[in-house]
Design an enzyme around this catalytic site. Sequence first.
Site, PDB file in Angstrom:
ATOM      1  N   HIS A  44       0.841  -1.190   0.000  1.00 43.05           N
ATOM      2  CA  HIS A  44       0.000   0.000   0.000  1.00 43.05           C
ATOM      3  C   HIS A  44       0.879   1.243   0.000  1.00 43.05           C
ATOM      4  CE1 HIS A  44      -3.601  -2.151   0.148  1.00 43.05           C
ATOM      5  NE2 HIS A  44      -3.634  -2.433   1.422  1.00 43.05           N
ATOM      6  N   ARG A  56      -5.546 -10.374  -5.110  1.00 44.70           N
ATOM      7  CA  ARG A  56      -6.736  -9.641  -4.659  1.00 44.70           C
ATOM      8  C   ARG A  56      -7.394  -8.964  -5.853  1.00 44.70           C
ATOM      9  NH1 ARG A  56      -8.030  -4.606  -0.609  1.00 44.70           N
ATOM     10  NH2 ARG A  56      -6.346  -3.569  -1.732  1.00 44.70           N
ATOM     11  N   GLU A  69     -15.643  -4.747   4.106  1.00 45.19           N
ATOM     12  CA  GLU A  69     -14.882  -3.517   4.337  1.00 45.19           C
ATOM     13  C   GLU A  69     -15.666  -2.360   4.932  1.00 45.19           C
ATOM     14  OE1 GLU A  69     -11.593  -2.875   1.326  1.00 45.19           O
ATOM     15  OE2 GLU A  69     -13.083  -3.848   0.059  1.00 45.19           O
ATOM     16  N   ASP A 102     -11.246   0.820   5.346  1.00 41.07           N
ATOM     17  CA  ASP A 102     -12.459   1.416   4.782  1.00 41.07           C
ATOM     18  C   ASP A 102     -13.589   1.486   5.792  1.00 41.07           C
ATOM     19  OD1 ASP A 102     -11.925   2.160   1.978  1.00 41.07           O
ATOM     20  OD2 ASP A 102     -11.396   0.058   1.778  1.00 41.07           O
ATOM     21  N   ARG A 158      -5.247  -4.894   8.769  1.00 41.75           N
ATOM     22  CA  ARG A 158      -4.898  -3.739   9.598  1.00 41.75           C
ATOM     23  C   ARG A 158      -3.897  -2.849   8.872  1.00 41.75           C
ATOM     24  NH1 ARG A 158      -1.922  -4.987  14.110  1.00 41.75           N
ATOM     25  NH2 ARG A 158      -2.885  -3.440  15.455  1.00 41.75           N
ATOM     26  N   ARG A 215      -8.866   6.551  -1.367  1.00 40.65           N
ATOM     27  CA  ARG A 215      -8.525   5.369  -0.584  1.00 40.65           C
ATOM     28  C   ARG A 215      -8.314   5.756   0.883  1.00 40.65           C
ATOM     29  NH1 ARG A 215      -7.683   0.920  -3.414  1.00 40.65           N
ATOM     30  NH2 ARG A 215      -7.429   1.091  -5.664  1.00 40.65           N
TER      31      ARG A 215
END
Length: 834
Positions: free
Chosen positions: A143, A392, A456, A497, A535, A670
């Site tokens: 990320h 994913r 989410e 999220d 997390r 995001r």
Amino acid sequence: MSANARAEADAPLRRNVRLLGAVLGNVLVEQEGQDLLEAEERIRLRARHARATGDVDAVRDAVRTLSPDDQAKVLRAFGLYFQLANIAEQHHRLRRRRQYAAEDQQAPRESLADAFERLRDVDTEELHARVSRVSLELVLTAHPTEATRRTILLAHLRVAELLAALDDAASTQEEQQIENELGEQITILWQTDEVRHGRPRLSDEIRHGLWFFEHSLPGAAERLLAELRARLPDAPSPLSFGTWIGGDMDGNPAAGADSIREALDRARELALGRYRTDVRELAVALPMHRSLIDISPELEESIERDERELPDYAATIGQRSELEPYRRKLSFIWWRLGNNGYDRPAQLLADLDVLARSLAANRGARIAAGRLAALRRRVEIFGFHLAKLDVRLHANELRESGTRARDALAAAAEVRRRHGPEALDTVIVSGTTSASDVLTVLDLSEEPLSVVPLFETISDLGRAPAVVRELLAEPRFAERMIEQRDRRLEVMVGYSDSGKDGGFLAAQWAIYRAQEGLVDVARDAGVELTIFHGRGGSPGRGGGPTHAAILAQPAGHPPGRLKLTEQGETISFKYGLPGLAHRNLEAALAGTLLAAFPEVSAHAPTQEERAALDDLAELAERRYRGFVHEDPQFVDFFRAFTPADELALLEIGSRPTRRPESADFLGSLRAIPWVFAWTQNRTILPAWFGCGTALGSLVDAGEVDTLRRLYTRLPFFRSLVDTLEMTLAKSSLEIAAQYVELVPPELEPTRLYTEIASEHERTVDAVLQTLESRTLLERQPVLRRSIQLRNPYVDPMNAIQVELLRRFRGGDDDARLPLMRSIAGIAAALRNTG
């Protein structure tokens, strides 16, 4: 510990920080001149005085006296100071850990020794049985929150090694030599740009993730498994690793079939190369001679088979090692590792076991238990793939059944044949809202993959048990996902999220309730459930101390099966140094071991407590959503009040900061940049907003004792309040107030900032009342002191950032690069991005 004892214990840290600061000062003078050092010191002293008097505007005024060029250089100087201070603090944590062990004091908190001490009354047979079922998988993700470049990580590693050498220096001359080397490294860091000048490719992120498997994780994980087996000799390895880097296609157009292949090919190359080096070193270390030892017939036959199967290599080495059988066998292993001679790790393990059995049977048990056993443990944990790659895909993309998704699933089948099913066995469906989202994967692939729903949002978490129950009742899912996988099921819950959707408190409670419901579903279906916790690094995305977070969860079915993401800068902070990697892995494993015994470690809420938490979550969510999602001015205020739009300049991830399918700014943003932006201006709003309204409702009603009982009795609520306390202590609204001047008057900045400040004040008051404390972090003086010492360096960085934002938004492109450096510097200073 008394204040004097604590001061004495921290004296080495203060010496290290002073030394690094002094060397940095010398480097600044050498590189930029005495004037820069004097400007930096003047600003720092002004900031310290401002903190003491409350006159934070004085820092802003002092910064404005500097030229733009000097502002940029002072900013870099403060940023580099924080890099060095972070290393010193990390090194000191390891130093204190070693001192505890040497002094043979009680087992350190969050250690394996502490976990086993807490389990001392458990029946031995029961202890073995449950520990053998424990499973902890740590998953590295790419990320876009990692602001530290790989080049700089290597320099940090060298500085840490020099600090360790300084602890053992035997003479003044040796100390001086180390200081000179520190000066060299700090000069390199000053001349190395801390920000990237181009967005990293996915290949770069794959290489960055593998850095930790090259430098810190293998040794740390192997040591930890050895320590576990010293207590439970036959325990299977509970520890494994995963990665999303190369397989996470949610919103990243660069990820797909090619990146899936590349990620696993690169990992295999690194793993085999590392094992090859280990085997060569082992061959040098095992020169035992036939004239002095016997070997087992099994080893004799194994060497003969190698000579038959590899005649060319046997001819190359000739008779050089014929009388040194262990060295000869290891030579053949070395050749096979470099020439695709092993298809699977089990074949390498079998050869290593032949050596170990021969040693054990011929007076070499001590040798077998040394480096050979360590190599075996590394292969056992990491295989040839190092970390299992997850794929994913977002539910929206799967519904479209496009070429990209089909190609990716075909590539998954292909790499499973090449690297083995253990290298890739999971497809995660993000944005899952219904059973059909998950079943779509079964339509697109015949592979027996584990298809994992990811829930989410607050509402999706509420529906999660019903969706999973529906999936288990579907014959295709039951056959492919359950019967072919030893009746094991994995479900993922998203912290990021859900926190952005409903706020910190509501998200945490929704995840807790979802887990309870999922455990009931798994128990009814007779399946083993693993909860995958998505997390983030910051509290607003579920971050915080791992050990406490694990023990705050409800008991699983069976208990002690966990999968956790490690994201962004958290990876380098926790695993960048080998000693820290061991410490943090140990904390996670110790927590998981205790979680396997919920009768020792867990306390489920009573119905009355559950009702109280339901009410608190509802109040917090209503306040959060009313401000963040429903106030018509909020989004434009947020974009002006924080560097949300400017984060994209930093080029810290291959994935865009917004999802492409929506024109709605906040909806498509995001969770990571959402949190990152609020961290930059020191508000850290996502990690506490709404909590003051919720907790304060009980304070106002004279029911503060209810909060105190919840804190005392429930690990969940204790972890939540402790995380709140830490976040509030790190926030600084007096600094955030300076960013208000960036907000145009038509966006009602005074009204909106007043709402933030009022909720912050109410949250602080409720936390202090719950803890019966006068000040934040009263019970954690070391952390409180660390924050206080950092503020005089961080505050000027924020003041400079405000000036840079004003210039950049006004069209001054010369502010672009310093602004990027301010974002990276503040992230390092706060040790947090998103």
